[in-house]
Write an enzyme that holds these catalytic residues in place. Structure first.
Site, PDB file in Angstrom:
ATOM      1  N   GLU A  16     -11.309  -0.929  -3.707  1.00 44.46           N
ATOM      2  CA  GLU A  16     -10.635  -0.175  -2.643  1.00 44.46           C
ATOM      3  C   GLU A  16      -9.469   0.623  -3.217  1.00 44.46           C
ATOM      4  O   GLU A  16      -9.300   0.719  -4.433  1.00 44.46           O
ATOM      5  CB  GLU A  16     -10.141  -1.132  -1.553  1.00 44.46           C
ATOM      6  CG  GLU A  16      -9.288  -2.259  -2.069  1.00 44.46           C
ATOM      7  CD  GLU A  16      -9.199  -3.431  -1.096  1.00 44.46           C
ATOM      8  OE1 GLU A  16      -9.918  -3.433  -0.085  1.00 44.46           O
ATOM      9  OE2 GLU A  16      -8.405  -4.345  -1.353  1.00 44.46           O
ATOM     10  N   ASP A  38       0.828  -1.206   0.000  1.00 46.80           N
ATOM     11  CA  ASP A  38       0.000   0.000   0.000  1.00 46.80           C
ATOM     12  C   ASP A  38       0.862   1.255   0.000  1.00 46.80           C
ATOM     13  O   ASP A  38       0.739   2.114   0.871  1.00 46.80           O
ATOM     14  CB  ASP A  38      -0.916   0.036   1.229  1.00 46.80           C
ATOM     15  CG  ASP A  38      -1.690  -1.249   1.450  1.00 46.80           C
ATOM     16  OD1 ASP A  38      -2.118  -1.838   0.446  1.00 46.80           O
ATOM     17  OD2 ASP A  38      -1.861  -1.646   2.611  1.00 46.80           O
TER      18      ASP A  38
END
Length: 341
Positions: free
Chosen positions: A221, A43
């Site tokens: 997401e 991420d």
């Protein structure tokens, strides 16, 4: 979902001077740089600062308090591990969740003037009792990326029973002086709230919860947004994250004339109805690309993301790509580095 178990592994492969590659169609495109050094990150968010580059990522589960991981580079190509951000999680995290989670997730860095705003997520796998926190730094440097941070507390939370999940934050400021926070994962998809541009906290004058994209409870997401020309482009990740070589993550995009939507894909399908144009999926050893975020370097718009390296047992690795804008106004990514097919 930006919430993986991340164990420390040795990096391999990095960012370099752009060369030319050839797509299957025969059109020449810049090749994504070959990154080198310590690339183990998940991420990722990336920011160019005065003395180099700073990247942050999801914390290692149960290691160093699960705090956010740091990487630095002088040239954006060769990366070095810079440890972790602090030795413990903010006190409000455990109070919000009822326990301290194994790690913090999905940071995003945003710079306004001399102040750097760091948003991050606190949650546990599969639950939407979650919160987005904020830290600020008046003088972030690549030499000492862990120094100078102040906790500004909880920005926004979701709870069991809500139709959204307050994780995977991303901030964008628009030309009219307003600031926005995109976020969300699974549940009813990607949402947005208005921010106070100076404090970085919620705008008390606008409590609207905007809906940007959804797959009806399916996997979507890692939102980030960039403006190019008269459109805003929403990047998201579809499908399965955080499963090493079994990951099916892929990078998708849609666009809108307004930052709050509605967003549609290249075929005109609304992103609120599952639409999204694919930019990159797994190929060769670059499996499950996602967790992406756009950033600007020297006026050039780029995308940073992680992938699961098949040659390294599915370890999560850092990668970047220029955003290449076509005559039709839609972006593509550079070709993968040589030797990946």
């Amino acid at each position: 979902m930006k919430r993986s178990v991340l164990l420390p592994v040795l990096g391999a492969a990095t960012l370099g001077v752009l060369a030319l590659g050839v797509q299957a169609s025969g059109a020449a495109l810049p090749v994504q740089p070959t990154l080198k050094g310590d690339l183990d990150i998940h991420d990722p968010t990336l920011l160019k600062v005065a003395d180099g580059y700073v990247a942050m990522g999801t914390g290692f589960e149960g290691i160093d308090g699960g705090t956010l991981r740091l990487k630095t580079s002088k040239d954006g190509v060769n990366w070095t591990d810079a440890g972790h951000l602090g030795d413990h999680q903010p006190a409000w995290v455990g109070k919000l969740l009822g326990q301290e989670p194994p790690n913090l997730w999905a940071p995003t860095l945003f710079q306004k003037g001399k102040t750097t705003y760091l948003y991050f997520a606190a949650s546990t796998f599969g639950k939407n009792t979650s919160g987005i926190g904020l830290m600020t730094n008046p003088a972030l440097s690549a030499a000492k990326p862990g120094v100078g941070w102040s906790d500004r507390g909880l920005v926004f939370a979701s709870k069991r029973g809500d139709t959204f999940n307050a994780i995977d934050p991303y901030r964008i400021d628009t030309a009219d002086g307003r600031a926005w926070l995109a976020f969300g994962s699974f549940w009813d998809g990607i949402k947005m709230r208005s921010l106070d541009p100076q404090t970085g906290l919620l705008n008390k004058q606008n409590a609207t919860l905007y809906s940007l994209a959804s797959r009806g409870g399916g996997a979507i997401e890692a939102a980030s947004i960039v403006q190019h020309g008269r459109f805003f482009y929403l990047f998201v990740s579809f499908d399965r994250c955080c499963a090493g070589v079994s990951s099916t993550y892929r990078i998708m995009v849609g666009r809108s004339g307004a930052v709050t939507g509605p967003y549609t894909d290249k075929s005109g399908v609304p992103m609120m109805k599952g639409g999204g144009t694919q930019l990159q999926a797994g190929q060769g050893r670059f499996l499950g690309p996602g967790g992406q975020e756009n950033y600007t370097d020297g006026g050039i718009q780029n995308l940073v993301y992680h992938y699961y390296d098949q040659d390294a047992g599915g370890a999560s690795m850092l990668q970047t790509s220029p955003l290449i804008w076509g005559a039709d106004g839609w972006p593509t990514l550079g070709a993968l580095p040589e030797g990946t097919s």
